[in-house]
Design a protein around this motif. Structure first.
Motif, PDB file in Angstrom:
ATOM      1  N   ARG A 192       0.822  -1.215   0.000  1.00  0.00           N
ATOM      2  CA  ARG A 192       0.000   0.000   0.000  1.00  0.00           C
ATOM      3  C   ARG A 192       0.859   1.269   0.000  1.00  0.00           C
ATOM      4  O   ARG A 192       0.587   2.216  -0.744  1.00  0.00           O
ATOM      5  N   GLU A 193       1.868   1.304   0.852  1.00  0.00           N
ATOM      6  CA  GLU A 193       2.652   2.532   1.008  1.00  0.00           C
ATOM      7  C   GLU A 193       3.731   2.674  -0.056  1.00  0.00           C
ATOM      8  O   GLU A 193       4.001   3.775  -0.541  1.00  0.00           O
ATOM      9  N   GLY A 194       4.375   1.576  -0.415  1.00  0.00           N
ATOM     10  CA  GLY A 194       5.500   1.644  -1.336  1.00  0.00           C
ATOM     11  C   GLY A 194       6.663   2.418  -0.740  1.00  0.00           C
ATOM     12  O   GLY A 194       6.653   2.817   0.427  1.00  0.00           O
ATOM     13  N   GLY A 249       7.166  -2.557  -1.979  1.00  0.00           N
ATOM     14  CA  GLY A 249       7.961  -2.292  -0.791  1.00  0.00           C
ATOM     15  C   GLY A 249       9.456  -2.309  -1.033  1.00  0.00           C
ATOM     16  O   GLY A 249      10.228  -1.950  -0.139  1.00  0.00           O
ATOM     17  N   ASN A 250       9.870  -2.736  -2.224  1.00  0.00           N
ATOM     18  CA  ASN A 250      11.298  -2.716  -2.539  1.00  0.00           C
ATOM     19  C   ASN A 250      11.592  -1.568  -3.486  1.00  0.00           C
ATOM     20  O   ASN A 250      10.856  -1.341  -4.449  1.00  0.00           O
ATOM     21  N   SER A 251      12.660  -0.850  -3.216  1.00  0.00           N
ATOM     22  CA  SER A 251      13.017   0.313  -4.035  1.00  0.00           C
ATOM     23  C   SER A 251      13.744  -0.152  -5.297  1.00  0.00           C
ATOM     24  O   SER A 251      14.807  -0.750  -5.229  1.00  0.00           O
ATOM     25  N   THR A 252      13.147   0.099  -6.439  1.00  0.00           N
ATOM     26  CA  THR A 252      13.764  -0.203  -7.730  1.00  0.00           C
ATOM     27  C   THR A 252      14.281   1.111  -8.295  1.00  0.00           C
ATOM     28  O   THR A 252      13.498   1.987  -8.670  1.00  0.00           O
ATOM     29  N   CYS A 253      15.597   1.253  -8.351  1.00  0.00           N
ATOM     30  CA  CYS A 253      16.213   2.571  -8.506  1.00  0.00           C
ATOM     31  C   CYS A 253      16.908   2.780  -9.841  1.00  0.00           C
ATOM     32  O   CYS A 253      17.444   1.844 -10.444  1.00  0.00           O
ATOM     33  N   VAL A 254      16.917   4.030 -10.265  1.00  0.00           N
ATOM     34  CA  VAL A 254      17.849   4.509 -11.288  1.00  0.00           C
ATOM     35  C   VAL A 254      19.074   5.017 -10.528  1.00  0.00           C
ATOM     36  O   VAL A 254      18.971   5.928  -9.704  1.00  0.00           O
ATOM     37  N   MET A 255      20.226   4.420 -10.781  1.00  0.00           N
ATOM     38  CA  MET A 255      21.449   4.787 -10.060  1.00  0.00           C
ATOM     39  C   MET A 255      22.399   5.517 -11.008  1.00  0.00           C
ATOM     40  O   MET A 255      22.754   4.999 -12.077  1.00  0.00           O
ATOM     41  N   ASN A 256      22.776   6.711 -10.602  1.00  0.00           N
ATOM     42  CA  ASN A 256      23.714   7.523 -11.377  1.00  0.00           C
ATOM     43  C   ASN A 256      25.086   7.509 -10.712  1.00  0.00           C
ATOM     44  O   ASN A 256      25.226   7.881  -9.544  1.00  0.00           O
ATOM     45  N   PHE A 257      26.077   7.079 -11.471  1.00  0.00           N
ATOM     46  CA  PHE A 257      27.461   7.044 -10.979  1.00  0.00           C
ATOM     47  C   PHE A 257      28.232   8.154 -11.697  1.00  0.00           C
ATOM     48  O   PHE A 257      28.407   8.120 -12.921  1.00  0.00           O
ATOM     49  N   ASP A 258      28.662   9.123 -10.915  1.00  0.00           N
ATOM     50  CA  ASP A 258      29.323  10.313 -11.457  1.00  0.00           C
ATOM     51  C   ASP A 258      30.743  10.386 -10.903  1.00  0.00           C
ATOM     52  O   ASP A 258      31.005  11.051  -9.904  1.00  0.00           O
ATOM     53  N   GLY A 259      31.646   9.674 -11.540  1.00  0.00           N
ATOM     54  CA  GLY A 259      33.017   9.620 -11.042  1.00  0.00           C
ATOM     55  C   GLY A 259      33.121   8.964  -9.686  1.00  0.00           C
ATOM     56  O   GLY A 259      34.030   9.278  -8.893  1.00  0.00           O
ATOM     57  N   ALA A 260      32.217   8.042  -9.391  1.00  0.00           N
ATOM     58  CA  ALA A 260      32.207   7.379  -8.090  1.00  0.00           C
ATOM     59  C   ALA A 260      33.449   6.517  -7.925  1.00  0.00           C
ATOM     60  O   ALA A 260      33.879   5.838  -8.867  1.00  0.00           O
ATOM     61  N   GLN A 261      34.008   6.536  -6.737  1.00  0.00           N
ATOM     62  CA  GLN A 261      35.210   5.758  -6.479  1.00  0.00           C
ATOM     63  C   GLN A 261      34.853   4.289  -6.298  1.00  0.00           C
ATOM     64  O   GLN A 261      33.973   3.945  -5.498  1.00  0.00           O
ATOM     65  N   GLY A 262      35.528   3.434  -7.066  1.00  0.00           N
ATOM     66  CA  GLY A 262      35.277   2.004  -6.996  1.00  0.00           C
ATOM     67  C   GLY A 262      36.563   1.215  -7.037  1.00  0.00           C
ATOM     68  O   GLY A 262      37.629   1.745  -7.392  1.00  0.00           O
ATOM     69  N   TRP A 263      36.456  -0.072  -6.686  1.00  0.00           N
ATOM     70  CA  TRP A 263      37.624  -0.945  -6.645  1.00  0.00           C
ATOM     71  C   TRP A 263      37.346  -2.201  -7.451  1.00  0.00           C
ATOM     72  O   TRP A 263      36.256  -2.780  -7.374  1.00  0.00           O
ATOM     73  N   LEU A 264      38.343  -2.620  -8.209  1.00  0.00           N
ATOM     74  CA  LEU A 264      38.196  -3.764  -9.108  1.00  0.00           C
ATOM     75  C   LEU A 264      37.992  -5.054  -8.320  1.00  0.00           C
ATOM     76  O   LEU A 264      38.697  -5.323  -7.343  1.00  0.00           O
ATOM     77  N   LEU A 265      37.012  -5.833  -8.761  1.00  0.00           N
ATOM     78  CA  LEU A 265      36.771  -7.162  -8.216  1.00  0.00           C
ATOM     79  C   LEU A 265      37.199  -8.187  -9.260  1.00  0.00           C
ATOM     80  O   LEU A 265      36.681  -8.190 -10.374  1.00  0.00           O
TER      81      LEU A 265
END
Length: 594
Positions: free
Chosen positions: A63-65, A262-278
């Motif tokens: 109901r709420e989302g 009840g689950n957030s389904t998102c558009v995610m924007n990565f703008d020079g986000a710091q990440g590490w190689l897996l």
């Protein structure tokens, strides 16, 4: 609001009488001390949490989302508090490595817990479910530094995780993704791009979110061979594990969708986000498959969970709802009409739900146990055998169980009649929630192609033969038992027909590759029914031996097995004819004539 009670009696039957997990786990040093008493205690406590804490939030979440405001996502009432209880009880750590704070229990126990969680509240369960997949991926492919930084927090549930694959222009075809990763001098990378349909991408349940992001390095070759995998946190952790700077990863919006509100389904924007190689550069898809396979098993459990809860509510309603008289004469003579459970077609719907739930439980718990063998058995040949069986069956888990779940939730709505269409009863939510499970983590068509093309034809049926030998051994063992004939004969028949169908499709594909695409979905149905027939025959054997024990459970099991073989397994005849028809009827019509 509906109802849900954990099906502990049947779970115990599958774990202890069918699979004999205690003796199976005793062969694995890491799980040798996991006995029946411990397993049952975990499931009982987990069942209480599911029925008493998260099930009452299921309709609240619908109901709420979720709400989005300037990048911040708020989950429905009670979700955050329920997650805190989940963490405090130690549930996120159940099967995780003790080195990082986990309890080290087998996957088969976790799988049973997740069935109950998905029955209770699929949307809520997706938050911790995806986190566990992120844990497994980092555990398998992360450097020692990444493991130290992220795994204890994921194991404790303090942080959650996501998988970021899909982009606006590409879904399944990851070879054309555009997200970029630029190397930094310190060994990290700047991740830039947009990902869509990211489940649990932003929320208020945990203080940090670890995104596993597929992206391309500057020198990446084209296609899937040029994809790398990166861990990109919402907040960059400090050396002491505390939260550091806010990273360049933000939720641009959330989707307004058909179900799982009840689950957030998102558009995610990565703008020079710091990440590490897996893992290794350009090998990201292989690394991500650890998480994707865990997710596909998890989606299968979503299907099983919804099948079970739809059945429970349908059964309760059918016992109480009065409508018409039985065709053979009144059954409830003291009432104005008979309960609808007396009508044959209502029983067909209920038994379909029951048969699919109980076979799905046996099948999925078996796969989880094989996964434990693949990970923890001391014998290399046993690990290889189990790994091949898991690889073969994972697409069937995902596709067949979720197709069945959509059918069974629709049947539940039908049992309720007009009331099923009304929100307060909860049945129409199950239909809406079940529908996404056929789509995400690879559509069921993709799973069918994976099964037929990659898991069967690519190795000339070697993996299929490994599972087939188990079916053959059971048939040979029971072929002279007159009581088992009604189960063994149709099992042997469908096994033989699938083998012949596989050879026919393989031969046809040499002339016309489109025949594989045309046959894949009906082939999946036949393969799924072979697996279900195998487990129903095994369960019927146990029930036959105990039908006079005084426990009505075994009589019900035997009756359900007979229903399955009489009413559901015959679907394979149609599916085989559809698969054999090939691509010609599909491709003959010119595109402009559609």
């Amino acid at each position: 609001m509906g109802q849900y009670q954990p099906p502990l009696r049947d779970m115990h039957f599958v774990l202890h009488e069918l699979l004999d997990v205690e003796s199976q786990l005793a062969e694995m040093p890491a799980h040798a001390e996991t006995n029946r008493e411990l397993i049952d205690q975990i499931l009982e406590e987990g069942g209480k949490f599911c029925a008493e804490v998260i099930f009452p939030l299921n309709q609240v979440g619908d109901r709420e989302g979720c709400t989005w405001d300037k990048g911040t996502v708020t989950t429905p009432s009670g979700f955050k508090e329920a997650y805190a209880q989940y963490r405090e009880a130690g549930w996120p750590a159940l099967t995780c490595d003790p080195e990082f704070g986990g309890q080290g229990l087998p996957q088969v126990v976790n799988n049973a817990l997740y069935e109950m969680m998905n029955s209770s509240n699929q949307a809520w369960t997706m938050y911790p479910g995806l986190s566990h997949g992120a844990y497994e991926c980092i555990h398998a492919h992360g450097s020692a530094e990444l493991k130290r930084a992220y795994l204890p927090k994921l194991v404790s549930g303090e942080w959650t995780g996501t998988m970021c694959l899909t982009e606006p222009h590409c879904g399944t075809d990851l070879g054309i993704l555009r997200t970029k990763a630029e190397p930094h001098a310190d060994g990290s990378y700047a991740i830039s791009g947009t990902k869509i349909f990211i489940s649990s991408g932003e929320h208020d349940l945990a203080e940090n979110i670890v995104h596993l992001v597929l992206a391309r390095l500057p020198d990446a070759p084209a296609g899937t061979k040029g994809i790398s995998l990166f861990a990109v946190p919402k907040f960059v952790p400090n050396a002491d594990g505390s939260l550091g700077a806010r990273n360049g990863a933000a939720c641009g919006s959330i989707e307004h969708k058909m179900g799982i509100h009840g689950n957030s389904t998102c558009v995610m924007n990565f703008d020079g986000a710091q990440g590490w190689l897996l893992g290794q550069p350009h090998k990201g898809l292989q690394a991500m498959f650890v998480m994707m396979n865990a997710a596909r098993l998890g989606v299968g459990m979503q299907g099983l969970g919804l099948t079970e809860v739809a059945y429970q509510n349908s059964l309760a309603y059918a016992r109480e709802r009065l409508q018409s008289r039985a065709l053979t004469g009144p059954k409830a003579k003291d009432k104005a009409a008979d309960p609808i459970i007396v009508h044959p077609d209502v029983r067909r719907m209920l038994l379909t739900q029951k048969a699919y739930a109980e076979a799905g439980r046996a099948f999925s718990y078996f796969v989880a146990l094989e996964l434990d063998r693949a990970l923890a058995h001391p014998d290399a040949k046993a690990r290889e055998e189990a790994d091949d069986v898991v690889a073969l069956l994972i697409p069937i888990i995902k596709a067949f169980l979720t197709d069945n779940a959509f059918e069974c939730t629709n049947l539940g709505l039908q049992v309720f009649g007009g009331h099923g269409f009304i929100s307060e009863w909860g049945m129409e939510q199950y239909v809406r929630d079940a529908r996404i499970n056929q789509i995400y983590e690879g559509t069921n068509t993709i799973q069918s192609l994976d099964l037929l093309a990659r898991k069967v034809l690519a190795d000339q049926g070697a993996k299929l033969k490994k599972f087939g030998r188990r079916v053959e051994a059971f048939v040979i063992e029971n072929k002279d038992d007159a009581q088992m004939a009604e189960f063994v004969a149709p099992l042997a028949d469908v096994a033989e027909k699938l083998q012949k169908l596989t050879m026919e499709i393989g031969m046809n594909a040499m002339k016309n590759p489109d025949d594989v695409g045309a046959a894949a979905v009906p082939y999946m149905k036949v393969a799924g029914h072979l697996v279900f027939a195998y487990f129903w025959a095994r369960m019927a054997k146990i029930a036959l031996a105990k039908q006079d024990s005084g426990d009505a459970f075994y009589k019900a099991k035997l009756a359900t097995a007979r229903f399955y073989f009489a009413k559901l397994l015959p679907e394979t005849a149609t599916a085989i004819r559809q698969a054999r028809a090939g691509a010609a009827p599909l491709m003959a019509l010119d595109e402009e004539l559609f």
